[in-house]
Scaffold this active site. Structure first.
Site: not given
Length: 461
Positions: A309, A399
């Protein structure tokens, strides 16, 4: 980013003429101006920024529930590519797209100085009236229009034959061959955290095919899951090597967050021969190499997802922009591969923006994380990742808050290789994953579970 999106029902309003004469056929391209949609909560029609179509554009989506709704009539069911014309004049952003008040899809808007087209995945229009909502999410962007173009059949994928590490061991090659063989045909189920993987097994009667843990805390659990015939993927919530605030508001264990440290990755990478902070980076990589070597010694290949991320900026490794992250990724690759001889790793990159991409020669698989509700196919993110890897890289949903429904994945041609649901409140909250939806997903023939992948390592070795 683990944030809950509260999606509300909207009042219906016609954004196009109603009646049978206005019905569009599924074979026709559709175009709608934002200023003609229902505007709820956000600013009214604006005209200050040049280059818009129609009579204006809509912005700025400041509050969490700001949104606009388009009404889209169609004569028959049809799958369309959605393009959103936007301006990212306040920086890179994300928006949520909701079709017919159902699943939420996340769309990435790159920073721009004027209006640009953003691919936003597919929408499956039903025969009759449809609604399409653009909801704030990150907020602070402007919308000019949307265009829907009939989706062509997806061509065959052209995935790279080999891993980027020429010395990859037999087990890593076997896992890659297994993933390639199933890519576009099945999706592997996955769960973060050993205890929640066990919870899923108790709830639906089947265990996830993939176990995901954090390399700093879950090696033993990973070795156990490998022993059961499962597949392992690891991320790394890397506490900054130095400069943790360690206060009541920002305790030491939050040290991977940008807000919890003053560590500057760009400065640490300067003058490596004489920079103490660079030395600390290498120290941490060497320490984590010892954990990865334990997994290699246990015979387990690893889907390795560090520096995740990054483009969000909320982790320190992404706080100074793309260049330091790319440099750190390449340093880590060289250190783990060439210095430590870790040949069991399959390198999984975890950002969408091409400006952050380390390069094809350093990445085996491209991936993204998405916390949107509705159990949708995440087709917008999928297509962005296909483009990022030029359809030569396998694509994974590493995720998610809501597990994607297999029926939608097939309808939308969103060929995610695997998904991993995060821990609570996501996996065990019916708002995100109802017991019925989880059962449907794990019972689907399209979903691979732990019992269905037994013997994969021997088969592909």
């Amino acid at each position: 980013m683990k944030s809950i999106l509260f999606l509300a029902q909207l009042a219906l309003v016609a954004a196009a003429p109603s009646g049978s004469a206005a019905k569009r056929k599924a074979c026709s391209a559709l175009h709608f101006e934002a200023e003609d949609a229902l505007i709820s909560g956000t600013n009214s029609v604006l005209t200050e920024l040049a280059g818009y179509s129609g009579t204006g554009y809509v912005g700025r989506f400041e509050a969490a529930d700001d949104r606009i709704r388009f009404e889209i009539p169609s004569e028959e069911q049809g799958l369309y590519d959605l393009t959103i014309t936007y301006a990212g004049i306040y920086g890179e952003k994300r928006a949520s797209v909701v079709l017919n008040s159902g699943a939420s899809e996340e769309v990435y808007f790159a920073q721009s100085t004027g209006f640009e087209d953003a691919p936003a995945g597919q929408v499956l229009l039903q025969a009759g009236d449809n609604t399409l909502d653009i909801v704030s999410n990150w907020g602070w962007y402007v919308i000019d229009s949307i265009t829907l173009t009939p989706t062509p059949a997806r061509p065959p994928h052209n995935i790279d034959e080999d891993l980027v590490n020429p010395a990859a061991n037999a087990n890593a090659k076997a896992l890659y061959a297994f993933l390639k063989d199933n890519y576009g045909k099945r999706i592997l189920s996955g769960q973060q955290d050993h205890d929640f993987a066990a919870w899923v097994e108790q709830q639906v009667g089947k265990a996830p095919a993939i176990y995901q843990g954090d390399i700093g805390t879950a090696v033993e659990e990973g070795i156990d899951y490998h022993g059961r015939g499962g597949i392992l993927t690891f991320c790394w919530h890397w506490n900054a090597p130095v400069g943790l605030y360690d206060t009541a508001e920002q305790p030491w264990w939050r040290g991977f967050y940008t807000e919890a440290t003053d560590f500057n990755i760009a400065a640490a990478l300067q003058n490596p021969e004489s920079n103490a902070n660079y030395t600390l980076l290498i120290r941490d990589i060497d320490a984590i190499a010892e954990e990865l070597l334990r997994l290699q010694d246990a015979g387990s290949p690893i889907l390795w997802r560090p520096l995740h991320e990054a483009e969000g900026g909320w982790f320190w490794w992404g706080a100074q922009g793309p260049e330091p992250v790319i440099e750190l990724w390449r340093i880590m690759y060289d250190r783990l591969t060439n210095h430590h001889g870790l040949n069991n790793l399959i390198w999984v990159w975890n950002s969408v923006d091409p400006a952050w991409y380390p390069g094809d020669e350093y990445v085996d698989i491209v991936s993204a994380d998405s916390y949107t509700q509705g159990n949708g196919p995440l087709s917008g993110l999928y297509n962005q990742l296909v483009d990022l890897g030029s359809d030569r890289k396998i694509v994974a949903a590493t995720e998610v808050g809501a597990a994607p429904r297999p029926e939608l994945l097939e309808l939308y041609q969103a060929h995610w290789s695997w998904f991993v649901v995060w821990t609570e409140p996501y996996i065990n909250d019916p708002v995100w994953n109802s017991p019925e939806i989880l059962q449907e997903i794990y019972d689907s023939e399209y979903t691979l579970t732990l019992d269905e992948i037994q013997g994969w390592l021997e088969q592909y070795s």
